[in-house]
Design a protein around this motif. Structure first.
Motif: not given
Ligand SMILES: [Fe+2]
Length: 194
Positions: A104, A106, A152
């Motif tokens: 992911h 962030a 995120e």
């Protein structure tokens, strides 16, 4: 003949001051399904502006015909998030051996209030949002972009002392993990304060 080993490179580097000093991330690049849709989504959902578009009809090195569109989006403070659309390649997949929560990107927001506000704004635009999740020194919300990339948003809540004490035990934790493959307890307090 002198064989260059790590033991040699260390002193040589410090003697001649030959150290690599990374300043910051220049950009990170992921694949996208559609450059126009991706640009619009990041603009609408995260208020990230398009900075630059680079496109070629041929691969620069081989000159093979394979058009691509490379877009660069503003993630604040000169941080840049880039994508490639490559329409002639097979459709995008993901690493099926890795759980969806692992890979992911962030992005930091200013504080908890901004995080709560972001959750509301995203949900108002029909984005499924998970969290806030408490990670002890920061809280995070999670969602997916139209390409299936997990994003995120994180707001730091830890004190300078907490970050410092985590930094102190980081290498020890890695060393223990390398042997046991079980979570070390050095930073267990992170999850006990919720
Ligand atoms: Fe994360």
């Amino acid at each position: 003949m002198v064989k260059i080993t790590n033991e040699l490179i260390g002193p040589i580097n410090s003697k001649w001051n030959l150290m690599i000093n990374i300043e910051k991330i220049h950009h990170v690049a992921y694949r996208c399904k559609d450059a126009k849709e991706t640009t619009q989504w990041y603009q609408d959902k995260l208020n990230m502006k398009l900075i630059l578009a680079i496109a070629e009809n041929e691969v620069p090195s081989t000159k093979a015909p394979d058009p691509y569109m490379h877009i660069f989006l503003d993630a604040g403070n000169e941080n840049v998030l880039a994508f490639f659309e490559i329409p002639n390649s097979p459709g995008m997949g993901r690493d099926e051996n890795t759980p969806a929560w692992v890979q992911h990107l962030a992005l930091r927001v200013a504080n908890l209030e901004a995080l709560e506000e972001a959750k509301k704004l995203l949900e108002a635009q029909d984005v499924d949002v998970l969290g806030p999740v408490n990670h002890g020194v920061f809280k995070s919300i999670y969602f997916f972009d139209p390409n299936g990339h997990r994003l995120e948003l994180a707001a730091n809540i830890g004190t300078a002392e907490q970050f410092k004490s985590l930094n102190k035990v980081a290498q020890e934790m890695i060393d223990e993990w390398a042997v046991t493959k079980r979570a070390p307890r050095h930073a267990a307090w992170l999850h006990e304060q919720d």
